[in-house]
Motif scaffolding. Structure first.
Motif, PDB file in Angstrom:
ATOM      1  N   PRO A 190       0.950  -1.376   0.024  1.00 55.16           N
ATOM      2  CA  PRO A 190       0.306  -0.290  -0.011  1.00 55.16           C
ATOM      3  C   PRO A 190       0.559   1.130   0.078  1.00 55.16           C
ATOM      4  O   PRO A 190       2.004   1.666  -0.307  1.00 55.16           O
ATOM      5  N   ALA A 191      -0.106   2.729  -0.418  1.00 57.66           N
ATOM      6  CA  ALA A 191       1.102   3.172  -0.799  1.00 57.66           C
ATOM      7  C   ALA A 191       0.070   4.023   0.520  1.00 57.66           C
ATOM      8  O   ALA A 191      -1.316   4.800   0.175  1.00 57.66           O
ATOM      9  N   CYS A 192       0.437   5.592   0.761  1.00 55.90           N
ATOM     10  CA  CYS A 192      -0.277   6.848   1.451  1.00 55.90           C
ATOM     11  C   CYS A 192      -1.197   8.061   0.759  1.00 55.90           C
ATOM     12  O   CYS A 192      -0.675   7.912  -0.205  1.00 55.90           O
ATOM     13  N   PRO A 193      -2.223   7.669   1.161  1.00 56.11           N
ATOM     14  CA  PRO A 193      -3.808   8.480   0.154  1.00 56.11           C
ATOM     15  C   PRO A 193      -3.210   9.431   0.121  1.00 56.11           C
ATOM     16  O   PRO A 193      -3.633  10.835  -0.733  1.00 56.11           O
ATOM     17  N   GLU A 194      -2.187  10.495   1.391  1.00 59.84           N
ATOM     18  CA  GLU A 194      -1.978  11.720   0.791  1.00 59.84           C
ATOM     19  C   GLU A 194      -1.459  12.109   0.704  1.00 59.84           C
ATOM     20  O   GLU A 194      -1.543  12.691  -0.185  1.00 59.84           O
ATOM     21  N   CYS A 195       0.219  11.560   0.686  1.00 57.36           N
ATOM     22  CA  CYS A 195       1.823  11.735  -0.494  1.00 57.36           C
ATOM     23  C   CYS A 195       1.843  11.323  -1.194  1.00 57.36           C
ATOM     24  O   CYS A 195       2.892  11.377  -1.926  1.00 57.36           O
ATOM     25  N   GLY A 196       1.303   9.848  -1.223  1.00 53.66           N
ATOM     26  CA  GLY A 196       1.124   8.668  -2.301  1.00 53.66           C
ATOM     27  C   GLY A 196       3.127   8.126  -1.605  1.00 53.66           C
ATOM     28  O   GLY A 196       3.272   7.088  -2.817  1.00 53.66           O
ATOM     29  N   SER A 197       3.832   7.898  -0.493  1.00 54.27           N
ATOM     30  CA  SER A 197       4.677   7.527   0.139  1.00 54.27           C
ATOM     31  C   SER A 197       4.334   6.020  -0.190  1.00 54.27           C
ATOM     32  O   SER A 197       3.271   5.718   0.490  1.00 54.27           O
ATOM     33  N   VAL A 198       5.590   5.032  -0.687  1.00 49.85           N
ATOM     34  CA  VAL A 198       4.961   3.541  -0.063  1.00 49.85           C
ATOM     35  C   VAL A 198       6.088   3.331   1.717  1.00 49.85           C
ATOM     36  O   VAL A 198       5.920   2.444   2.313  1.00 49.85           O
ATOM     37  N   LYS A 199       6.696   4.015   1.894  1.00 49.64           N
ATOM     38  CA  LYS A 199       7.346   4.145   2.991  1.00 49.64           C
ATOM     39  C   LYS A 199       6.958   4.585   4.705  1.00 49.64           C
ATOM     40  O   LYS A 199       7.023   5.750   5.263  1.00 49.64           O
ATOM     41  N   ILE A 200       5.007   3.305   4.235  1.00 47.28           N
ATOM     42  CA  ILE A 200       4.411   3.598   5.423  1.00 47.28           C
ATOM     43  C   ILE A 200       4.871   2.610   6.639  1.00 47.28           C
ATOM     44  O   ILE A 200       5.119   1.526   5.953  1.00 47.28           O
TER      45      ILE A 200
END
Length: 75
Positions: free
Chosen positions: A25-35
């Motif tokens: 998954p990726a962050c819905p706010e910024c698109g980062s995959v470093k979650i």
């Protein structure tokens, strides 16, 4: 699909997503995959059928304005 809670360190957002174990998954706010996946306590039905409380109290202010079942942001 299981519901997981995540935290995104780059933009500091917290969100829930339905994901399978093989999905990235990726962050819905910024698109980062470093979650980071957060640990969530599982809920189970109570013995007498009454509903369970959402949260017992608000987190300390040092943990940010919002938490599970609590938000201190002006509405």
């Amino acid at each position: 699909m299981p519901l997981f809670e995540f935290h995104c360190p780059p933009c500091r957002s917290q969100f829930e997503l339905l994901v399978r174990n093989s999905e990235k998954p990726a962050c819905p706010e910024c698109g980062s995959v470093k979650i980071e996946k957060l640990l969530s306590a599982p809920a189970r039905p109570s013995a007498n059928g009454s509903s369970l409380p959402i949260a017992s109290s608000c987190p300390p202010p040092s943990h940010g304005p919002c938490g599970t079942g609590c938000c201190r942001l002006p509405g």
